[in-house]
Design a protein around this motif. Structure first.
Motif, short mmCIF file in Angstrom:
data_model
loop_
_atom_site.label_atom_id
_atom_site.label_comp_id
_atom_site.label_asym_id
_atom_site.label_seq_id
_atom_site.Cartn_x
_atom_site.Cartn_y
_atom_site.Cartn_z
N TYR A 150 42.67 40.73 35.94
CA TYR A 150 43.14 41.81 36.81
C TYR A 150 42.14 42.07 37.94
CZ TYR A 150 47.03 42.99 33.74
OH TYR A 150 48.19 42.96 33.02
N ALA A 151 40.86 42.03 37.65
CA ALA A 151 39.85 42.23 38.70
C ALA A 151 39.94 41.13 39.75
CB ALA A 151 38.45 42.29 38.08
N LEU A 152 40.00 39.88 39.30
CA LEU A 152 40.09 38.76 40.24
C LEU A 152 41.39 38.81 41.04
CD1 LEU A 152 38.72 35.85 38.02
CD2 LEU A 152 37.58 36.92 39.99
N THR A 153 42.47 39.22 40.39
CA THR A 153 43.77 39.31 41.08
C THR A 153 43.73 40.39 42.15
OG1 THR A 153 44.92 38.52 39.11
CG2 THR A 153 46.25 39.68 40.74
N ALA A 154 43.11 41.51 41.87
CA ALA A 154 42.99 42.57 42.88
C ALA A 154 42.16 42.09 44.07
CB ALA A 154 42.36 43.82 42.26
N ILE A 155 41.08 41.39 43.80
CA ILE A 155 40.24 40.87 44.89
C ILE A 155 41.01 39.82 45.68
CG2 ILE A 155 38.12 39.60 45.44
CD1 ILE A 155 36.92 40.92 42.88
N ALA A 156 41.76 38.96 44.98
CA ALA A 156 42.58 37.96 45.66
C ALA A 156 43.65 38.63 46.52
CB ALA A 156 43.24 37.04 44.64
N GLY A 157 44.23 39.72 46.01
CA GLY A 157 45.23 40.45 46.78
C GLY A 157 44.67 41.02 48.07
#
Length: 154
Positions: free
Chosen positions: A50-57
């Motif tokens: 979830y952290a990586l996905t938020a940063i990717a977003g």
């Protein structure tokens, strides 16, 4: 502002998934393969994802040159969040790993689509989603083995 919004959206998806996920007697009665991770691993893995996905977003959002591309990206992330929650609903709440193994294919495609869309504008942003794709691949395989070891489900 995009960082705060992405973080809040990731938190909402995580919280919804967590409230649907019920690790109880039914789940513990399932025959699991020997190589299945311990329950504690899932929380750590999903937190990182979830952290990586938020940063990717955020990275993808900032890299998109037009509002139209940003809207598409938001739509893809919304679809992905919905599919993520739906998998938990099917598997844990409805006790239908057989349906979840079909749904996980759609989840995998949604992650792959996010990678492709972001890759066009930001390779680093897309690479942040590779652990998510790897995890969904692993989870889908595990889901399939659980169905094979425990099915049929009604």
């Amino acid at each position: 502002m995009p960082v705060v919004i992405a973080g809040l959206i990731a938190l909402v998806v995580a919280m919804l998934g967590m409230t649907i996920t019920e690790i109880g007697p039914w789940y513990h009665s399932l025959v699991q393969p020997r190589w299945a991770p311990a329950d504690a691993v899932y929380g750590v893995a999903w937190t990182a994802i979830y952290a990586l996905t938020a940063i990717a977003g955020v990275t993808g959002w900032l890299a998109m040159p037009t509002w139209r591309e940003r809207e598409w990206l938001l739509g893809l992330f919304a679809l992905n969040g919905f599919l993520n929650i739906l998998w938990s609903l099917l598997f844990f709440r409805l006790h239908r790993p057989d349906w979840a193994v079909v749904e996980v294919l759609a989840l995998w495609v949604s992650v792959a689509a996010l990678i492709i869309v972001i890759w066009r504008r930001s390779m680093p942003g897309a690479m942040l989603l590779l652990p998510y794709l790897a995890w969904v691949t692993f989870a889908g395989y595990l889901n399939m083995i659980i169905v094979r070891l425990n099915g049929p489900f009604y």
